[in-house]
Design an enzyme around this catalytic site. Structure first.
Site, PDB file in Angstrom:
ATOM      1  N   TYR A  18     103.101-149.134 -30.064  1.00 17.38           N
ATOM      2  CA  TYR A  18     101.815-149.715 -29.651  1.00 17.38           C
ATOM      3  C   TYR A  18     101.157-150.547 -30.763  1.00 17.38           C
ATOM      4  O   TYR A  18     100.162-151.226 -30.518  1.00 17.38           O
ATOM      5  CB  TYR A  18     100.825-148.607 -29.267  1.00 17.38           C
ATOM      6  CG  TYR A  18     101.194-147.838 -28.031  1.00 17.38           C
ATOM      7  CD1 TYR A  18     100.981-148.377 -26.766  1.00 17.38           C
ATOM      8  CD2 TYR A  18     101.748-146.566 -28.119  1.00 17.38           C
ATOM      9  CE1 TYR A  18     101.303-147.668 -25.621  1.00 17.38           C
ATOM     10  CE2 TYR A  18     102.086-145.847 -26.978  1.00 17.38           C
ATOM     11  CZ  TYR A  18     101.855-146.405 -25.732  1.00 17.38           C
ATOM     12  OH  TYR A  18     102.183-145.696 -24.610  1.00 17.38           O
ATOM     13  N   HIS A  23      95.556-153.971 -27.346  1.00 20.99           N
ATOM     14  CA  HIS A  23      94.676-152.806 -27.237  1.00 20.99           C
ATOM     15  C   HIS A  23      94.434-152.153 -28.601  1.00 20.99           C
ATOM     16  O   HIS A  23      93.519-151.356 -28.753  1.00 20.99           O
ATOM     17  CB  HIS A  23      95.338-151.785 -26.297  1.00 20.99           C
ATOM     18  CG  HIS A  23      94.394-151.115 -25.340  1.00 20.99           C
ATOM     19  ND1 HIS A  23      93.125-151.568 -25.077  1.00 20.99           N
ATOM     20  CD2 HIS A  23      94.552-150.004 -24.564  1.00 20.99           C
ATOM     21  CE1 HIS A  23      92.544-150.767 -24.182  1.00 20.99           C
ATOM     22  NE2 HIS A  23      93.382-149.808 -23.871  1.00 20.99           N
ATOM     23  N   TYR A  71      95.791-140.665 -27.692  1.00 21.74           N
ATOM     24  CA  TYR A  71      95.875-141.882 -26.891  1.00 21.74           C
ATOM     25  C   TYR A  71      94.468-142.392 -26.602  1.00 21.74           C
ATOM     26  O   TYR A  71      93.496-141.644 -26.624  1.00 21.74           O
ATOM     27  CB  TYR A  71      96.679-141.638 -25.606  1.00 21.74           C
ATOM     28  CG  TYR A  71      98.151-141.614 -25.906  1.00 21.74           C
ATOM     29  CD1 TYR A  71      98.865-142.802 -26.037  1.00 21.74           C
ATOM     30  CD2 TYR A  71      98.817-140.418 -26.141  1.00 21.74           C
ATOM     31  CE1 TYR A  71     100.205-142.798 -26.379  1.00 21.74           C
ATOM     32  CE2 TYR A  71     100.162-140.398 -26.487  1.00 21.74           C
ATOM     33  CZ  TYR A  71     100.852-141.599 -26.605  1.00 21.74           C
ATOM     34  OH  TYR A  71     102.175-141.592 -26.962  1.00 21.74           O
ATOM     35  N   ASN A  73      92.730-143.184 -24.045  1.00 20.40           N
ATOM     36  CA  ASN A  73      91.872-142.560 -23.027  1.00 20.40           C
ATOM     37  C   ASN A  73      91.414-141.164 -23.417  1.00 20.40           C
ATOM     38  O   ASN A  73      90.678-140.534 -22.679  1.00 20.40           O
ATOM     39  CB  ASN A  73      92.586-142.534 -21.664  1.00 20.40           C
ATOM     40  CG  ASN A  73      93.875-141.748 -21.699  1.00 20.40           C
ATOM     41  OD1 ASN A  73      94.348-141.354 -22.765  1.00 20.40           O
ATOM     42  ND2 ASN A  73      94.458-141.515 -20.543  1.00 20.40           N
ATOM     43  N   ASN A 119      89.108-147.733 -21.332  1.00 19.96           N
ATOM     44  CA  ASN A 119      89.287-146.276 -21.291  1.00 19.96           C
ATOM     45  C   ASN A 119      88.850-145.572 -22.574  1.00 19.96           C
ATOM     46  O   ASN A 119      88.394-144.435 -22.537  1.00 19.96           O
ATOM     47  CB  ASN A 119      90.749-145.922 -20.990  1.00 19.96           C
ATOM     48  CG  ASN A 119      91.102-146.246 -19.558  1.00 19.96           C
ATOM     49  OD1 ASN A 119      90.240-146.258 -18.685  1.00 19.96           O
ATOM     50  ND2 ASN A 119      92.363-146.531 -19.309  1.00 19.96           N
TER      51      ASN A 119
END
Length: 195
Positions: A18, A23, A71, A73, A119
């Site tokens: 990631y 993001h 994560y 969220n 999120n």
């Protein structure tokens, strides 16, 4: 303006797959701020678990710099733990995050407001019981064509964007320092005309 310390949190998802995602631009900005402050981020324990954390000074203010290792969220739990541990009110929380509603390379500062489907912000608002925290919104623009925003934010920056990414991260780090040094309204007057 509070004497601090301020809790400055950079949002992203954990792990190498990631790391380059749109993001994760909040986490990229946090790393830049840590480098500027000469702060090494290390794993937190107890109430500070699920974060990489370091303490120092930035723009003349005491800061706790943190990156949740959960994560996106689930960012709220670790952020809540840090606020509690350091006895920092949510009004002195600064969240660095990617923003679809701002064109790529734009940076905006605000306090409160909605989460815009983000999120990470939603999780933080839920865990802290308030939306009244400061935000450094790092523009990533809207997805092209009909691409789902959820897919778009989990893709790496394009080759063209990558050429400007270091500049964007530096701009957002500058904006964060202006925010800490000047307070929200004065910092908005400096930062918003620039981008």
């Amino acid at each position: 303006m509070s004497e601090g310390p301020f809790l400055v949190v950079g949002l992203g998802n954990p792990g190498p797959s990631y790391a380059g995602n749109r993001h994760n631009v909040g986490a990229m900005v946090l790393d830049e701020l840590a480098a500027r402050a000469g702060v090494r981020l290390s794993p937190g324990k107890g109430k500070r678990a699920r974060t990489l954390i370091g303490e120092g000074r930035l723009a003349g203010r005491r800061v706790v710099l943190a990156r949740p290792t959960s994560y996106m969220n689930e960012s709220g739990g670790p952020v809540r733990g840090l606020l509690d541990y350091h006895s920092i009110p949510a009004t002195d929380l600064v969240v660095l995050h990617d923003e679809l509603d701002i064109p790529f390379a734009g940076v905006r500062l605000k306090r409160g407001g909605g989460e815009g489907g983000h999120n990470g912000l939603r999780s933080i608002s839920r865990a802290t019981g308030t939306r009244d925290y400061l935000r450094v919104r790092v523009g990533i623009g809207r997805p092209p064509g009909r691409q789902d925003p959820a897919d778009f934010v989990l893709k790496d920056f394009s080759a063209t964007e990558r050429k400007e990414l270091d500049l964007l991260v530096a701009e957002a780090a500058d904006a964060t320092e202006e925010l800490l040094a000047l307070g929200l309204e004065a910092a908005q007057n400096v930062v918003h005309p620039r981008s």
